[in-house]
Enzyme design. Structure first.
Site, mmCIF file in Angstrom:
data_model
loop_
_atom_site.group_PDB
_atom_site.id
_atom_site.type_symbol
_atom_site.label_atom_id
_atom_site.label_comp_id
_atom_site.label_asym_id
_atom_site.label_seq_id
_atom_site.Cartn_x
_atom_site.Cartn_y
_atom_site.Cartn_z
ATOM 1 N N LYS A 105 -28.151 17.668 8.591
ATOM 2 C CA LYS A 105 -28.428 17.812 10.020
ATOM 3 C C LYS A 105 -28.520 19.291 10.329
ATOM 4 C CE LYS A 105 -28.779 14.901 13.510
ATOM 5 N NZ LYS A 105 -29.269 13.518 13.464
ATOM 6 N N GLY A 216 -29.290 4.614 28.584
ATOM 7 C CA GLY A 216 -30.108 5.686 27.990
ATOM 8 C C GLY A 216 -31.531 5.185 27.852
ATOM 9 N N GLY A 218 -34.456 6.752 26.974
ATOM 10 C CA GLY A 218 -35.323 7.733 26.328
ATOM 11 C C GLY A 218 -36.140 7.048 25.255
ATOM 12 N N ASN A 219 -36.420 7.775 24.158
ATOM 13 C CA ASN A 219 -37.249 7.215 23.077
ATOM 14 C C ASN A 219 -36.714 5.875 22.591
ATOM 15 O OD1 ASN A 219 -38.960 9.410 22.902
ATOM 16 N ND2 ASN A 219 -37.483 10.553 21.648
ATOM 17 N N ALA A 220 -35.462 5.880 22.159
ATOM 18 C CA ALA A 220 -34.894 4.678 21.552
ATOM 19 C C ALA A 220 -34.722 3.576 22.595
ATOM 20 C CB ALA A 220 -33.573 5.026 20.880
ATOM 21 N N GLY A 221 -34.183 3.912 23.767
ATOM 22 C CA GLY A 221 -33.894 2.907 24.795
ATOM 23 C C GLY A 221 -35.149 2.208 25.312
HETATM 24 P P1 NAD Z 1 -33.779 10.861 24.278
HETATM 25 O O1 NAD Z 1 -33.355 12.236 24.680
HETATM 26 O O2 NAD Z 1 -35.213 10.497 24.252
HETATM 27 O O3 NAD Z 1 -33.063 9.789 25.259
HETATM 28 C C1 NAD Z 1 -31.738 9.870 25.677
HETATM 29 C C2 NAD Z 1 -31.640 9.175 27.034
HETATM 30 O O4 NAD Z 1 -30.270 9.098 27.409
HETATM 31 C C3 NAD Z 1 -32.358 9.932 28.162
HETATM 32 O O5 NAD Z 1 -33.096 9.002 28.943
HETATM 33 C C4 NAD Z 1 -31.210 10.507 29.002
HETATM 34 O O6 NAD Z 1 -31.541 10.639 30.353
HETATM 35 C C5 NAD Z 1 -30.167 9.417 28.783
HETATM 36 N N1 NAD Z 1 -28.802 9.827 29.098
HETATM 37 C C6 NAD Z 1 -28.184 10.996 28.839
HETATM 38 N N2 NAD Z 1 -26.928 10.968 29.331
HETATM 39 C C7 NAD Z 1 -26.767 9.743 29.910
HETATM 40 C C8 NAD Z 1 -25.701 9.105 30.584
HETATM 41 N N3 NAD Z 1 -24.541 9.718 30.770
HETATM 42 N N4 NAD Z 1 -25.884 7.836 31.030
HETATM 43 C C9 NAD Z 1 -27.053 7.196 30.839
HETATM 44 N N5 NAD Z 1 -28.093 7.757 30.208
HETATM 45 C C10 NAD Z 1 -27.950 9.013 29.754
HETATM 46 O O7 NAD Z 1 -33.067 10.585 22.889
HETATM 47 P P2 NAD Z 1 -33.384 9.430 21.822
HETATM 48 O O8 NAD Z 1 -34.260 9.971 20.760
HETATM 49 O O9 NAD Z 1 -33.753 8.167 22.521
HETATM 50 O O10 NAD Z 1 -31.935 9.280 21.179
HETATM 51 C C11 NAD Z 1 -30.892 8.610 21.865
HETATM 52 C C12 NAD Z 1 -29.723 8.420 20.914
HETATM 53 O O11 NAD Z 1 -30.157 7.708 19.774
HETATM 54 C C13 NAD Z 1 -29.106 9.736 20.377
HETATM 55 O O12 NAD Z 1 -27.733 9.527 20.161
HETATM 56 C C14 NAD Z 1 -29.801 9.919 19.049
HETATM 57 O O13 NAD Z 1 -29.048 10.725 18.159
HETATM 58 C C15 NAD Z 1 -29.868 8.463 18.606
HETATM 59 N N6 NAD Z 1 -30.881 8.213 17.587
HETATM 60 C C16 NAD Z 1 -32.211 8.394 17.896
HETATM 61 C C17 NAD Z 1 -33.152 8.191 16.913
HETATM 62 C C18 NAD Z 1 -34.623 8.304 17.193
HETATM 63 O O14 NAD Z 1 -35.414 8.008 16.292
HETATM 64 N N7 NAD Z 1 -35.037 8.664 18.400
HETATM 65 C C19 NAD Z 1 -32.750 7.833 15.603
HETATM 66 C C20 NAD Z 1 -31.390 7.639 15.340
HETATM 67 C C21 NAD Z 1 -30.470 7.835 16.351
#
Ligand code: NAD
Length: 415
Positions: A105, A216, A218-221
């Site tokens: 990382k 959340g 974002g991408n994953a959600g």
């Molecule tokens: P992202 O930044 O696209 O999305 C994160 C979301 O969480 C955003 O919409 C943000 O507004 C929201 N958020 C932040 N604080 C919050 C809170 N207190 N309450 C509610 N929502 C809140 O990130 P992502 O890529 O979707 O990643 C999200 C998580 O998944 C992270 O922990 C990341 O490490 C993990 N993850 C992501 C991937 C990937 O491929 N994208 C892979 C493995 C793990």
């Protein structure tokens, strides 16, 4: 609320798995620390001509099973211990899904929201110049993480290729397809998570067609919102949240409309198809499946006892504190732990490395099919460990991952 250091938690998790596996002292000593850590300063010219110094890190936690693999975060609260913890979890995550990779990382302590696009590009290129001797498809392959993205990966790949004077697209993953990216990466993390939920429903009889909630967006959600219905053939999305608000509708909301609203307004708040909800209440709703997809430590000893979800699919890294985990297990909540539930992303990143390596790209359905096989097998292997050793799923996933890494270290004669 409990406060603790993520790396200490990661070390405790390894120690617990090592105790179940009866590992010897040297192996434990090797596995509770990163093998290599790089810390450096980056000198970046700002748009106004002034120089600014940033602190950067890259940690290669363990490479017994293959090159280190893991994202790069640009975050104002980045610390070396957060990166150590995330690098440790990457090591067990790649092992649980049986990829020929290790864990790593990296990160830069910065607030990308305060940087212009050209400053962000110069920072990304400076980061790669600092780590270039230690990366490559056979050494260490970074990817995006929080606040980094495919454009940043492209600048980083381009800088690396300039330094080595040849094409080397596999040095970074999650790139756009025009520059060596793969089909199926954008939704891979969520797809992997939903596949594990599908398997949990099959094995333990949970109802995929009842309701689900996502913390959340974002991408994953966002992808999980869409794929839950696509892969499981139904289910009502009753609540979603992001850092600016949460929204609820007992009768269900259309994931596509929510995604459009988020893209247009930058938040899920004020979505016309639902009512506002205090953010913390989302976690406590009576749903079949809860997807935490925000940041670390959102499920704590304060709220774990109030959680009514039957299944928690941890798309975020480290969303549950150890105290909360204990409570969830006591209350028979089926937790699909982060190192398994969110492993779809790194699995498809590995597929990207493979395709870059032989310069031949797969159709999207082949990526999906291979991802499904990997995640289904990993879920089943972890459940077998749950039954065989009578342990909870997070520990079982750690036991599977740690055992594989320990075995590779032993075969290499490191311990
Ligand atoms: P992202 O930044 O696209 O999305 C994160 C979301 O969480 C955003 O919409 C943000 O507004 C929201 N958020 C932040 N604080 C919050 C809170 N207190 N309450 C509610 N929502 C809140 O990130 P992502 O890529 O979707 O990643 C999200 C998580 O998944 C992270 O922990 C990341 O490490 C993990 N993850 C992501 C991937 C990937 O491929 N994208 C892979 C493995 C793990």
């Amino acid at each position: 609320m409990e406060s603790y250091n993520s790396f200490k938690v990661a070390q405790q998790q390894v120690l617990e798995a090592a105790r179940i596996l009866n590992l010897d002292e040297a192996t434990v000593d090797l596995l509770i620390f990163p093998q290599r850590e790089f810390k450096f300063t980056l000198n970046v010219k700002m748009d106004n001509g002034a120089s600014r110094i940033f602190h950067g890190y890259r940690i290669q936690y363990n490479q017994a099973r293959g090159p280190a693999k893991g994202g790069i975060r640009f975050h104002p609260e980045e610390t070396v211990d957060t990166i150590r913890a995330l690098a440790s979890w990457m090591t067990w995550k790649t092992a649980v899904v049986d990829l020929p990779l290790g864990g790593g990382k990296g990160g830069v302590k910065c607030n990308p929201k305060e940087l212009s696009i050209s400053e962000l590009e110069r920072l990304s290129r400076a980061y790669v110049r600092a780590i270039s001797p230690m990366i490559g498809i056979d050494k260490d392959v970074p990817a995006p993480d929080v606040y980094t993205n495919p454009q940043i990966m492209t600048w980083m790949m381009d800088e690396y290729e300039t330094l080595v004077n040849r094409h080397h697209p596999g040095v970074m993953t999650d790139k756009p397809q025009q520059v060596g990216g793969t089909e199926g990466r954008r939704d891979a993390t969520a797809r992997g998570g939903v596949i594990t939920v599908r398997e949990a429903c099959k094995l333990y009889g949970y109802d995929p067609h009842r309701c689900y909630a996502i913390q959340g967006f974002g991408n994953a959600g966002q992808r999980a919102a869409l794929l839950h219905q696509e892969i499981l053939g139904g289910g009502k999305l009753v609540a979603v949240s992001d850092s600016r608000g949460a929204i609820f509708n007992r009768d269900g909301m259309d994931p596509k409309e929510l995604v459009t609203h988020k893209l247009t307004n930058g938040t899920v708040a004020n979505f016309p198809g639902g009512k506002p909800l205090p953010q913390e209440e989302l976690l406590e709703l009576d749903v079949e499946v809860l997807y935490p997809a925000a940041l670390e430590n959102s499920i704590t000893s304060e709220n774990a006892g109030k959680i009514k979800a039957r299944v928690i699919c941890e798309l975020a890294n480290g969303p549950t504190t150890p105290e909360a985990d204990f409570i969830l297990n006591k209350n028979n909540v089926h937790v699909i732990p982060d190192i398994l539930a969110s492993a779809g992303g790194v699995t498809v990143s590995y597929f990207e490395m493979v395709q870059d390596h032989y310069s031949y790209f797969w159709e999207e359905n082949l990526v999906h099919e291979r991802l499904d096989k990997k995640l289904t097998k990993a879920y089943k292997t972890v459940q077998e460990a749950v039954k065989e050793k009578q342990i909870h799923p997070r520990l079982a996933a750690m036991v599977v991952g740690v055992a594989r890494v320990a075995e590779a270290c032993k075969l290499r004669g490191w311990v």
